[in-house]
Design a protein around this motif. Sequence first.
Motif, mmCIF file in Angstrom:
data_model
loop_
_atom_site.group_PDB
_atom_site.id
_atom_site.type_symbol
_atom_site.label_atom_id
_atom_site.label_comp_id
_atom_site.label_asym_id
_atom_site.label_seq_id
_atom_site.Cartn_x
_atom_site.Cartn_y
_atom_site.Cartn_z
ATOM 1 N N ARG A 260 27.098 38.684 44.180
ATOM 2 C CA ARG A 260 28.353 37.945 44.256
ATOM 3 C C ARG A 260 28.852 37.962 45.700
ATOM 4 N NH1 ARG A 260 28.490 40.171 39.230
ATOM 5 N NH2 ARG A 260 29.094 38.753 37.535
ATOM 6 N N ILE A 261 29.318 36.806 46.160
ATOM 7 C CA ILE A 261 29.833 36.678 47.520
ATOM 8 C C ILE A 261 31.241 36.114 47.432
ATOM 9 C CG2 ILE A 261 29.490 35.628 49.788
ATOM 10 C CD1 ILE A 261 26.578 35.145 48.984
ATOM 11 N N GLY A 262 32.200 36.831 47.964
ATOM 12 C CA GLY A 262 33.555 36.307 48.042
ATOM 13 C C GLY A 262 33.645 35.278 49.151
ATOM 14 N N VAL A 263 34.196 34.129 48.856
ATOM 15 C CA VAL A 263 34.238 33.062 49.860
ATOM 16 C C VAL A 263 35.098 33.441 51.066
ATOM 17 C CG1 VAL A 263 33.818 31.275 48.148
ATOM 18 C CG2 VAL A 263 36.170 31.929 48.701
ATOM 19 N N SER A 265 35.239 36.740 52.198
ATOM 20 C CA SER A 265 34.849 38.061 52.694
ATOM 21 C C SER A 265 33.598 38.041 53.552
ATOM 22 C CB SER A 265 34.624 39.003 51.503
ATOM 23 O OG SER A 265 33.568 38.515 50.682
ATOM 24 N N SER A 273 24.515 34.559 53.745
ATOM 25 C CA SER A 273 25.700 34.461 52.886
ATOM 26 C C SER A 273 26.681 33.443 53.439
ATOM 27 C CB SER A 273 26.379 35.835 52.770
ATOM 28 O OG SER A 273 25.536 36.757 52.117
ATOM 29 N N GLU A 293 34.394 33.058 44.140
ATOM 30 C CA GLU A 293 33.138 33.774 44.314
ATOM 31 C C GLU A 293 31.954 32.841 44.133
ATOM 32 O OE1 GLU A 293 33.684 38.471 43.122
ATOM 33 O OE2 GLU A 293 32.935 37.055 41.611
ATOM 34 N N LEU A 295 28.009 33.079 42.941
ATOM 35 C CA LEU A 295 27.007 33.903 42.269
ATOM 36 C C LEU A 295 25.641 33.414 42.726
ATOM 37 C CD1 LEU A 295 26.436 36.122 40.157
ATOM 38 C CD2 LEU A 295 26.308 34.312 38.443
ATOM 39 N N GLN A 313 31.667 30.107 40.729
ATOM 40 C CA GLN A 313 32.172 30.455 39.406
ATOM 41 C C GLN A 313 33.607 29.959 39.232
ATOM 42 O OE1 GLN A 313 31.144 34.815 39.392
ATOM 43 N NE2 GLN A 313 30.038 34.205 37.544
#
Length: 721
Positions: A260-263, A265, A273, A293, A295, A313
Amino acid sequence: MQVTNIPSPAEDVEVSFGSPSGTRTRQVAGGRDVAERRLTAARAVAAETVLNGDHAVVVIGVTSNGPELTWMNPAFERASGYSLAEAKARDGDILSPGYRSVVLARLAEHAMDREPFPMTLPTLRPDGEEVAVPVMITPHFDGRDSLDFFVAVQFGALEPVATPSPDLGYHSRHALETVARVSDILSQVGDDQVLDAIGRLLTRHLYPWCGFFADDGVLTPISGLAGGVAAGQRPPGRAVADQDDPVGRLLGATLMRRVRIGVDSVESAGSPSAQLVEHARAALGGTLAPGGELLVLPLLGRGRTLGVMAVVQRGVGDDQEESETVLELVARRVGLAMDHSRLYEAEHRVAEALQRAMLPEQDQVDGLDVWTYYAPNAEHAQVGGDWFDVVHLDERTVATVVGDVVGHDVEAAASMGQLRSVVRAFATELIDPGTVLTKVDGILEGMRIPRPASLVYATLTPADEETGTWVLDYTRAGHLPGLLISGGEVRDLDGAPGRLMGFGGAERETATVRVRPGDVVMFYTDGLVERRSRTIQDGVQLVRGILQEAAAAATGAADVGEALLRRLSEPPEDDIAVVIIRLPEPTGPAGARSPRQARWRLSSDTDSVRMARRLTVSTCELWGVANAGAAELVVAELVSNAVLHGWGSVVLSLKDPGDGLRIEVEDGNPVPPTSLEVHPARVGGYGMRIVTRLADWGWRPSGAGKVVWARMRQEIPEGLL
């Protein structure tokens, strides 16, 4: 009520009325005309009922892509909540999730019964309500007895859709339907667009955005199974730098896991990423909300990661784990499909390399104008059993072989290689065509070559130096006759027939014919003339007509060959091998003939461009060809393109048929050349424009690659050089 007597339009109609007290009969005036008018009126009422009544009616057409909605009446629009245009915009996907495959299976099951059958169409309305429409479906056939369409007519009240299982809710059925549809797409959609189709499916049902990416130094979007790095390997120098990035680590993974990648972070600019987040932002514009996020899952092959799949997501919900499980199943299926596609491509390249290695190197033949052509079957793996040879047997004799081993696979190519080697070995010792094939028959019995083969073997020997005539000896082993164009007439070289190779048993014969300057001889395999849309006989007649026209106007064998390819431009359904030999008119001093020709094989590097230029200038000076500088420019451009954009080695051929230098450059890339529009921001684009000013040019397929040819113009535009 019963109509019992309709003798003629002019007579009255006898009608019986039944009642509890008995049957009464009365005469109705008007006869058959009244009955027909009433029947017409009844049909009009029925049509009005179908069009505007309360019962839903829908027409489901049968196409090459499967069943699709063709027409619906207003009652069906009210029941489903969709207009016909809205339903088509969804590709007809208005059924409740989980039921589409069941409906298609029922249609397929009853399609050929020719009898009406009942079915329930479970429909998901735009407001989320699901209704079941009970219908009676009738298959209809066209005049050729082929299934044309289904007509479904409602025969009961609408009902709520029943859940397939007490524990299987709306989202579960969505998930099952999605996985099933992905499997259908992988099996039905072309490899070059399959990932785009899967992405559209997932964004329609589950996610705001979905993308597939391969790693070729940067994350590049891919739409097909063969996209990205061919071997599925990560570029050198990326492994260490990527270990600090979660997607970078995923690209080196060999097991399925989710990242999972926070947009908001992503810290390392330019990291895998960050690249994914930028792709998502570009696709969604301002709809990528802060705090969202991505996925990301790997697309796994056998022991390697071929790329990644990423989705945005919608948020946390009760069905999140279920949706992610669906996504994992999709990623696994896509990864295996990509791996299978690349394994097939690798096998294809091996087969192609084998075929190219076995295709002949045409000898340079002084005194004869020779044009050869090979094209693989467009529907198979570009490998097969057709071949040709044009070789010097001694100082005077030139031999040509055109053969066809049955099949389009590696075994056919291997059999072809064995047969070709045996024929060439005996040809250099025995010369006479009948004797050569008789000896080859004896050898093949012990070699156990698993495929039958046909071929024609011919030799050309000078007969009279002053008149320029040659003797053509030939024999055929189950092969189509060659063609001789002489004096404007086309005749079959149908002498010396025999059985397929390996089935001889008896001495093979040799047929002899004299050929004169200006005559054209052609040998070919059946792939040139055979198509599903016509018989071999019709194809041969078509070729005869083309040759008769082309040979009268041609000055070289290449002109005849190019005319043949222009008229027979459809993709081949079988392998094709062609040899065309033209006997030029005597010119100049005694014994000297045109065309003169030269051929060189060059390596695929920039030094070959300089070498090609030097060879062209020196050859033009030796032959006394005018405008050697123009020829040098054309050769430099064509060879440069072959080095930059082609595959494998580069073959340069120069021919002087007497009406302008002809240049041919062959490489292994089948993609045709393209003239680019000149633009200030683009490097290049001028080269082919120069070629167009100096020469007439074109291209043709050759083996697994192509040949780009140019015929120099006699007059060069002033100021161009």
